[in-house]
Design a protein around this motif. Structure first.
Motif, PDB file in Angstrom:
ATOM      1  N   LYS A   1      66.985  20.010  38.798  1.00  0.00           N
ATOM      2  CA  LYS A   1      67.852  20.841  38.131  1.00  0.00           C
ATOM      3  C   LYS A   1      68.868  19.994  37.964  1.00  0.00           C
ATOM      4  CE  LYS A   1      70.481  21.004  42.160  1.00  0.00           C
ATOM      5  NZ  LYS A   1      70.715  21.092  43.827  1.00  0.00           N
ATOM      6  N   ASN A   2      69.144  18.355  38.814  1.00  0.00           N
ATOM      7  CA  ASN A   2      69.707  17.628  38.435  1.00  0.00           C
ATOM      8  C   ASN A   2      69.870  17.641  36.546  1.00  0.00           C
ATOM      9  OD1 ASN A   2      70.754  17.169  40.568  1.00  0.00           O
ATOM     10  ND2 ASN A   2      69.545  15.194  40.866  1.00  0.00           N
ATOM     11  N   VAL A   3      68.902  17.549  35.767  1.00  0.00           N
ATOM     12  CA  VAL A   3      68.971  17.885  34.782  1.00  0.00           C
ATOM     13  C   VAL A   3      69.425  18.727  33.893  1.00  0.00           C
ATOM     14  CG1 VAL A   3      66.929  16.909  33.160  1.00  0.00           C
ATOM     15  CG2 VAL A   3      67.038  15.602  34.491  1.00  0.00           C
ATOM     16  N   THR A   4      68.352  19.417  34.583  1.00  0.00           N
ATOM     17  CA  THR A   4      68.649  20.835  33.404  1.00  0.00           C
ATOM     18  C   THR A   4      70.067  21.441  33.683  1.00  0.00           C
ATOM     19  OG1 THR A   4      66.569  21.673  34.517  1.00  0.00           O
ATOM     20  CG2 THR A   4      68.223  23.729  33.645  1.00  0.00           C
ATOM     21  N   ASN A   5      70.616  20.551  34.502  1.00  0.00           N
ATOM     22  CA  ASN A   5      72.331  20.968  34.619  1.00  0.00           C
ATOM     23  C   ASN A   5      73.534  19.598  33.983  1.00  0.00           C
ATOM     24  OD1 ASN A   5      72.324  23.592  36.090  1.00  0.00           O
ATOM     25  ND2 ASN A   5      72.165  22.543  38.352  1.00  0.00           N
ATOM     26  N   GLY A   6      72.471  19.336  33.664  1.00  0.00           N
ATOM     27  CA  GLY A   6      73.464  18.047  32.986  1.00  0.00           C
ATOM     28  C   GLY A   6      73.920  17.165  33.586  1.00  0.00           C
ATOM     29  N   GLN A   7      73.563  16.816  34.866  1.00  0.00           N
ATOM     30  CA  GLN A   7      74.176  15.905  35.679  1.00  0.00           C
ATOM     31  C   GLN A   7      73.179  14.727  36.305  1.00  0.00           C
ATOM     32  OE1 GLN A   7      73.806  18.673  39.389  1.00  0.00           O
ATOM     33  NE2 GLN A   7      75.902  19.189  39.578  1.00  0.00           N
ATOM     34  N   ALA A   8      71.986  14.979  35.694  1.00  0.00           N
ATOM     35  CA  ALA A   8      71.354  13.346  35.438  1.00  0.00           C
ATOM     36  C   ALA A   8      70.527  13.068  34.238  1.00  0.00           C
ATOM     37  CB  ALA A   8      71.135  13.421  36.534  1.00  0.00           C
ATOM     38  N   LEU A   9      70.356  11.900  33.647  1.00  0.00           N
ATOM     39  CA  LEU A   9      69.129  11.515  32.542  1.00  0.00           C
ATOM     40  C   LEU A   9      67.928  11.699  33.139  1.00  0.00           C
ATOM     41  CD1 LEU A   9      71.767   9.321  29.975  1.00  0.00           C
ATOM     42  CD2 LEU A   9      71.313  10.939  29.821  1.00  0.00           C
ATOM     43  N   LEU A  10      67.309  12.235  32.320  1.00  0.00           N
ATOM     44  CA  LEU A  10      66.136  11.815  32.622  1.00  0.00           C
ATOM     45  C   LEU A  10      65.186  11.019  31.750  1.00  0.00           C
ATOM     46  CD1 LEU A  10      63.539  12.968  34.193  1.00  0.00           C
ATOM     47  CD2 LEU A  10      62.869  14.406  32.976  1.00  0.00           C
ATOM     48  N   VAL A  11      64.631   9.661  31.921  1.00  0.00           N
ATOM     49  CA  VAL A  11      63.885   8.277  30.935  1.00  0.00           C
ATOM     50  C   VAL A  11      62.285   8.525  31.858  1.00  0.00           C
ATOM     51  CG1 VAL A  11      64.770   6.433  30.497  1.00  0.00           C
ATOM     52  CG2 VAL A  11      66.180   8.053  30.528  1.00  0.00           C
ATOM     53  N   CYS A  12      61.865   8.876  30.681  1.00  0.00           N
ATOM     54  CA  CYS A  12      60.411   8.183  30.696  1.00  0.00           C
ATOM     55  C   CYS A  12      60.237   6.529  30.845  1.00  0.00           C
ATOM     56  CB  CYS A  12      59.603   7.702  29.492  1.00  0.00           C
ATOM     57  SG  CYS A  12      57.464   7.667  29.796  1.00  0.00           S
ATOM     58  N   ALA A  13      59.745   5.459  31.635  1.00  0.00           N
ATOM     59  CA  ALA A  13      60.395   4.136  31.849  1.00  0.00           C
ATOM     60  C   ALA A  13      59.082   3.375  31.251  1.00  0.00           C
ATOM     61  CB  ALA A  13      60.215   4.154  33.949  1.00  0.00           C
ATOM     62  N   TYR A  14      57.955   4.346  29.963  1.00  0.00           N
ATOM     63  CA  TYR A  14      57.056   3.581  30.199  1.00  0.00           C
ATOM     64  C   TYR A  14      58.275   2.775  28.414  1.00  0.00           C
ATOM     65  CZ  TYR A  14      53.341   5.180  32.063  1.00  0.00           C
ATOM     66  OH  TYR A  14      52.890   5.736  33.499  1.00  0.00           O
ATOM     67  N   GLU A  15      57.733   2.004  28.485  1.00  0.00           N
ATOM     68  CA  GLU A  15      58.815   0.461  27.040  1.00  0.00           C
ATOM     69  C   GLU A  15      57.720   0.766  25.826  1.00  0.00           C
ATOM     70  OE1 GLU A  15      58.935  -3.423  27.559  1.00  0.00           O
ATOM     71  OE2 GLU A  15      60.673  -3.142  28.863  1.00  0.00           O
ATOM     72  N   ASP A  16      56.308   1.640  26.094  1.00  0.00           N
ATOM     73  CA  ASP A  16      56.146   2.239  24.859  1.00  0.00           C
ATOM     74  C   ASP A  16      55.731   2.999  24.351  1.00  0.00           C
ATOM     75  OD1 ASP A  16      53.267   2.661  23.182  1.00  0.00           O
ATOM     76  OD2 ASP A  16      51.895   1.722  24.692  1.00  0.00           O
ATOM     77  N   ASP A  17      56.157   3.459  23.223  1.00  0.00           N
ATOM     78  CA  ASP A  17      56.745   4.814  22.971  1.00  0.00           C
ATOM     79  C   ASP A  17      55.416   5.696  23.415  1.00  0.00           C
ATOM     80  OD1 ASP A  17      59.261   4.463  22.677  1.00  0.00           O
ATOM     81  OD2 ASP A  17      59.364   3.649  20.264  1.00  0.00           O
ATOM     82  N   ALA A  18      54.618   4.866  22.517  1.00  0.00           N
ATOM     83  CA  ALA A  18      52.771   5.961  22.709  1.00  0.00           C
ATOM     84  C   ALA A  18      52.714   6.927  23.854  1.00  0.00           C
ATOM     85  CB  ALA A  18      52.141   5.476  22.211  1.00  0.00           C
ATOM     86  N   LYS A  19      52.878   6.410  24.973  1.00  0.00           N
ATOM     87  CA  LYS A  19      52.664   6.642  26.766  1.00  0.00           C
ATOM     88  C   LYS A  19      54.053   7.442  26.702  1.00  0.00           C
ATOM     89  CE  LYS A  19      50.896   2.581  28.581  1.00  0.00           C
ATOM     90  NZ  LYS A  19      50.478   1.390  29.868  1.00  0.00           N
TER      91      LYS A  19
END
Length: 66
Positions: free
Chosen positions: A15-33
Motif C-alpha cells: 500500500k505504501n509503495v503503491t501510494n507513493g508514500q515509500a520506496l521499495l528497495v532490494c537490499a542485495y548489493e548484487d544486481d543479479a540477485k
C-alpha cells in the motif's frame, strides 16, 4: 548511532509503495540477485545509493531480501 528498524507486513508495504508514500528497495548489493527476486515497484540498492543525496530525510524506505 543505532537506527530504529520497524518491520511491517506485506500488505502495508504494498500500500505504501503503491501510494507513493515509500520506496521499495532490494537490499542485495548484487544486481543479479536483485533482478532474480525483483518485486513490482522496487529499485535496486545501487539506484537508491545514486539518488540518496536528493531524497528528503523523511522519505520512508522499505528494504527487502527475496
Amino acid at each position: 548511532m543505532t537506527a530504529n528498524v520497524e518491520r511491517i507486513d506485506v500488505e502495508t508495504a504494498r500500500k505504501n509503495v503503491t501510494n507513493g508514500q515509500a520506496l521499495l528497495v532490494c537490499a542485495y548489493e548484487d544486481d543479479a540477485k536483485c533482478r532474480k527476486g525483483r518485486l513490482d515497484g522496487s529499485i535496486p540498492l545501487a539506484r537508491l545509493e545514486a539518488m540518496a543525496a536528493t531524497l528528503p530525510k523523511s522519505q520512508p524506505i522499505i528494504f527487502y531480501c527475496a
